[in-house]
Design a protein around this motif. Structure first.
Motif, PDB file in Angstrom:
ATOM      1  N   ARG A   1      22.892  11.211 -25.992  1.00  0.00           N
ATOM      2  CA  ARG A   1      23.383  12.217 -25.050  1.00  0.00           C
ATOM      3  C   ARG A   1      22.228  12.841 -24.251  1.00  0.00           C
ATOM      4  NH1 ARG A   1      27.470   9.935 -26.351  1.00  0.00           N
ATOM      5  NH2 ARG A   1      29.411  10.874 -27.080  1.00  0.00           N
ATOM      6  N   THR A   2      21.379  11.988 -23.702  1.00  0.00           N
ATOM      7  CA  THR A   2      20.295  12.491 -22.874  1.00  0.00           C
ATOM      8  C   THR A   2      20.864  13.112 -21.602  1.00  0.00           C
ATOM      9  OG1 THR A   2      20.087  10.293 -21.889  1.00  0.00           O
ATOM     10  CG2 THR A   2      18.635  10.804 -23.725  1.00  0.00           C
ATOM     11  N   PRO A   3      20.115  14.002 -20.952  1.00  0.00           N
ATOM     12  CA  PRO A   3      20.656  14.694 -19.768  1.00  0.00           C
ATOM     13  C   PRO A   3      21.053  13.749 -18.628  1.00  0.00           C
ATOM     14  CG  PRO A   3      18.689  15.815 -20.598  1.00  0.00           C
ATOM     15  CD  PRO A   3      18.809  14.535 -21.358  1.00  0.00           C
TER      16      PRO A   3
ATOM     17  N   ALA B   1      14.221   8.789 -17.780  1.00  0.00           N
ATOM     18  CA  ALA B   1      13.949   8.556 -16.362  1.00  0.00           C
ATOM     19  C   ALA B   1      13.692   9.841 -15.598  1.00  0.00           C
ATOM     20  CB  ALA B   1      15.121   7.806 -15.731  1.00  0.00           C
ATOM     21  N   ALA B   2      13.324  10.916 -16.309  1.00  0.00           N
ATOM     22  CA  ALA B   2      13.118  12.201 -15.631  1.00  0.00           C
ATOM     23  C   ALA B   2      12.002  12.117 -14.598  1.00  0.00           C
ATOM     24  CB  ALA B   2      12.820  13.293 -16.658  1.00  0.00           C
ATOM     25  N   ASP B   3      10.850  11.572 -14.981  1.00  0.00           N
ATOM     26  CA  ASP B   3       9.724  11.474 -14.056  1.00  0.00           C
ATOM     27  C   ASP B   3       8.794  10.348 -14.484  1.00  0.00           C
ATOM     28  OD1 ASP B   3       8.026  11.996 -11.943  1.00  0.00           O
ATOM     29  OD2 ASP B   3       6.907  13.534 -13.037  1.00  0.00           O
ATOM     30  N   PRO B   4       9.190   9.086 -14.263  1.00  0.00           N
ATOM     31  CA  PRO B   4       8.308   7.976 -14.652  1.00  0.00           C
ATOM     32  C   PRO B   4       6.998   8.024 -13.888  1.00  0.00           C
ATOM     33  CG  PRO B   4      10.541   7.216 -14.127  1.00  0.00           C
ATOM     34  CD  PRO B   4      10.442   8.627 -13.662  1.00  0.00           C
TER      35      PRO B   4
ATOM     36  N   ALA C   1      24.707  10.174 -16.152  1.00  0.00           N
ATOM     37  CA  ALA C   1      25.214   9.381 -15.031  1.00  0.00           C
ATOM     38  C   ALA C   1      24.256   8.246 -14.678  1.00  0.00           C
ATOM     39  CB  ALA C   1      25.435  10.283 -13.822  1.00  0.00           C
ATOM     40  N   LEU C   2      22.942   8.528 -14.769  1.00  0.00           N
ATOM     41  CA  LEU C   2      21.964   7.509 -14.422  1.00  0.00           C
ATOM     42  C   LEU C   2      22.007   6.337 -15.395  1.00  0.00           C
ATOM     43  CD1 LEU C   2      19.677   7.318 -12.205  1.00  0.00           C
ATOM     44  CD2 LEU C   2      18.097   7.859 -14.057  1.00  0.00           C
ATOM     45  N   PHE C   3      22.038   6.630 -16.685  1.00  0.00           N
ATOM     46  CA  PHE C   3      22.046   5.549 -17.672  1.00  0.00           C
ATOM     47  C   PHE C   3      23.428   4.903 -17.790  1.00  0.00           C
ATOM     48  CE2 PHE C   3      18.148   7.712 -19.121  1.00  0.00           C
ATOM     49  CZ  PHE C   3      17.306   6.609 -19.126  1.00  0.00           C
TER      50      PHE C   3
ATOM     51  N   SER D   1      19.933   1.603 -22.202  1.00  0.00           N
ATOM     52  CA  SER D   1      20.857   2.587 -21.639  1.00  0.00           C
ATOM     53  C   SER D   1      21.828   3.091 -22.700  1.00  0.00           C
ATOM     54  CB  SER D   1      21.625   1.968 -20.473  1.00  0.00           C
ATOM     55  OG  SER D   1      20.751   1.490 -19.471  1.00  0.00           O
ATOM     56  N   ALA D   2      22.320   2.183 -23.540  1.00  0.00           N
ATOM     57  CA  ALA D   2      23.238   2.591 -24.608  1.00  0.00           C
ATOM     58  C   ALA D   2      22.555   3.557 -25.565  1.00  0.00           C
ATOM     59  CB  ALA D   2      23.731   1.354 -25.358  1.00  0.00           C
TER      60      ALA D   2
END
Length: 416
Positions: free
Chosen positions: A207-209, A393-396, A212-214, A200-201
Motif C-alpha cells: 500500500r505504497t502512496p 518512484a517518488a524521486d528516482p 495509481a502509478l504502480f 508493482s504487485a
C-alpha cells in the motif's frame, strides 16, 4: 578430475548467469521505449516518472550485465582454443559484429540517454532510447546467428583443417535461427513483463502512496506477460520441425538420427553420439513452466478492477511466480546447448577436440574463480535492483532535474 567436464561446467555456469542479465535488459528496454514514447506524445508526467523509475533499474542491470559479458568472453581463448582455431573464421564474424553493436553503439546510445536528461530535447532523448533498444535487439540477433551456426553449420568449407566462411547469407537464413531468435525475444519480453508486474504487485501489497502509478505499471507488466507467453509457446513449438531436420539426434533417434550416427562413427570413430538425458529433462520442465505461466491470461481481466487488486491474492500470485520465467530461460538454454552434445559445432567439431590443452588443476582454479566473480556480480545486481525497487518512484535519481545554484553560497559583495 576431467578437464573437459570442468571446462563445460565453467561455460555452463558463466553463460547461464550472463543470460539472466540479457533477458532482463532486452525485456525492460522494450517497455521503457513504450513508456517514454507515451510521455513524449501525451506530456503526462506519470509516464515520465515510470520511465525514470524503471530506467534506473534497467541501467543497474545493464552495467553489471556488460561486466558479466566481458568476463564470459575470456573463455573462448582460455578454455576453448580448439573452437577458436578451427571455426573462428566463421563463428567469429557474427561475434565481431555483435561486439561492435553492443559495446560501442548500444553503450554510446545508453550513455547519452542517461546523461541527456534535461540537456537534450524530448525527441532527441527519445530517439536515443530507441537506438538503445534497436541495437539491443541487433546484439541478440547476431549472438543467435553465431549460436545457430554451432547448432547447424552452413556456408563454410574446410581448407587445411580450418573452417572458412564462403556464404555469409547462409548464416542469416540458417534454419536453426529464425524461430529460435523469436523464442529468445519473446522470453525476454516475458521476463521483463513479469519483473515489472511483480515489483508493482509488491508495492501495491505494501500500500505504497503511489497506488495509481504502480497500478499502471502492474497492468503493463501483466498485459506484456500475457502476450509474451503466447509468443514463447508459439515460437517454442515451432522450433521442433527445424530441429528435427537439422539435428535428428537431439530429441530422440529416428531413422535419420541412426543413419547420421553411423556416418559419424565412420568419420570420427566409435563413441557415444547420443545427447545427455539432461537436455530432454530441461525441455520437459521448460514446457511445464510455459503452460503454468500461460495462466497469466486468467489474471488479465481481474487486474483491471481496483477492488480485485486490493484483495491482494492475485498480487501474491504474480509475486511468487517471478522466479518461473528465469528458471524457464535457463532450462531452455540447457535443452538447446546440451542437446547438441557431443559436438561444439554439430557434426563438425567434437567437444573434446575444442577444449584447450590445459591441466585439470588449472581448469578447476579457473572454474572456481570465474564462478565466484560472476556469482558476486549476479548477487550484487539483485541486491541493487531490490534496494532501488523498494525505494519507490517518488524521486528516482535517474533523470532528476539539476539542483538550482545555491545563491547563499555565493553572496553578492556588499555595497558600501
Amino acid at each position: 578430475m576431467d578437464t573437459l567436464l570442468l571446462a563445460r561446467l565453467q561455460f555452463a555456469t558463466t553463460t547461464s548467469i550472463h543470460f539472466l542479465f540479457v533477458v532482463v535488459t532486452l525485456g525492460l528496454v522494450t517497455l521503457l521505449v513504450a513508456m517514454q514514447t507515451a510521455w513524449v506524445l501525451t506530456g503526462n508526467p506519470k509516464w515520465e516518472r515510470l520511465t525514470r523509475y524503471w530506467g534506473q533499474l534497467y541501467v543497474i542491470n545493464y552495467v553489471l550485465g556488460i561486466a558479466t559479458g566481458i568476463v564470459m568472453e575470456f573463455q573462448f581463448g582460455l578454455n576453448w582454443s580448439g573452437l577458436s582455431r578451427y571455426v573462428g573464421n566463421v563463428f567469429g564474424a557474427p561475434l565481431a559484429i555483435e561486439t561492435l553493436v553492443a559495446f560501442f553503439l548500444e553503450s554510446t546510445f545508453l550513455g547519452m540517454w542517461i546523461f541527456g536528461w534535461h540537456r537534450l530535447g524530448k525527441g532527441v532523448h527519445l530517439a536515443l532510447l530507441w537506438g538503445v533498444a534497436i541495437t539491443a535487439y541487433a546484439s541478440a540477433f547476431w549472438i543467435m546467428v553465431a549460436n545457430s551456426w554451432l547448432q547447424n553449420p552452413v556456408g563454410y568449407e574446410v581448407r587445411d583443417g580450418i573452417a572458412h566462411l564462403t556464404d555469409f547469407g547462409a548464416l542469416l537464413t540458417n534454419p536453426s535461427l529464425g524461430m529460435a531468435f523469436g523464442h529468445v525475444v519473446s522470453a525476454a519480453l516475458l521476463v521483463g513483463g513479469m519483473l515489472m508486474a511483480a515489483v508493482s504487485a509488491w508495492h501495491l501489497i505494501r500500500r505504497t502512496p503511489d497506488f495509481a502509478l504502480f497500478r499502471t505499471s502492474l497492468r503493463i507488466g501483466v498485459v506484456t506477460s500475457a502476450f509474451a507467453i503466447t509468443m514463447v509457446q508459439g515460437f517454442g513449438f515451432a522450433q521442433f520441425g527445424p530441429v528435427r531436420a537439422v539435428q535428428p539426434t537431439k530429441f530422440g533417434q529416428g531413422p535419420e538420427g541412426q543413419a547420421l550416427i553411423a556416418e559419424w562413427t565412420t568419420r570420427f570413430g566409435p563413441g557415444d553420439y547420443t545427447p545427455p538425458v539432461l537436455a530432454n529433462v530441461g525441455l520437459g520442465f521448460m514446457i511445464l513452466i510455459g503452460f503454468t505461466l500461460g495462466c497469466v491470461w486468467f489474471l488479465l481481466p481481474l487486474l483491471f478492477r481496483d477492488w480485485i487488486i486490493r484483495l491482494r491474492f492475485p498480487l501474491w500470485l504474480i509475486l511468487l511466480a517471478l522466479p518461473l520465467p528465469f528458471v524457464a530461460v535457463i532450462l531452455g538454454w540447457i535443452a538447446r546447448e546440451v542437446g547438441r552434445q557431443p559436438w561444439v559445432a554439430y557434426g563438425l567439431l567434437p567437444t573434446e577436440q575444442a577444449v584447450s590443452p590445459v591441466g585439470a588443476p588449472v581448469m578447476l582454479t579457473s572454474l572456481i574463480g570465474f564462478s565466484l566473480l560472476l556469482g558476486t556480480l549476479a548477487v550484487t545486481n539483485w541486491v541493487l535492483l531490490a534496494r532501488h525497487a523498494a525505494r519507490g518512484a517518488a524521486d528516482p535519481a535517474l533523470g532528476r532535474p539539476p539542483s538550482p545554484p545555491n545563491e547563499s553560497a555565493h553572496p553578492e559583495p556588499a555595497l558600501v
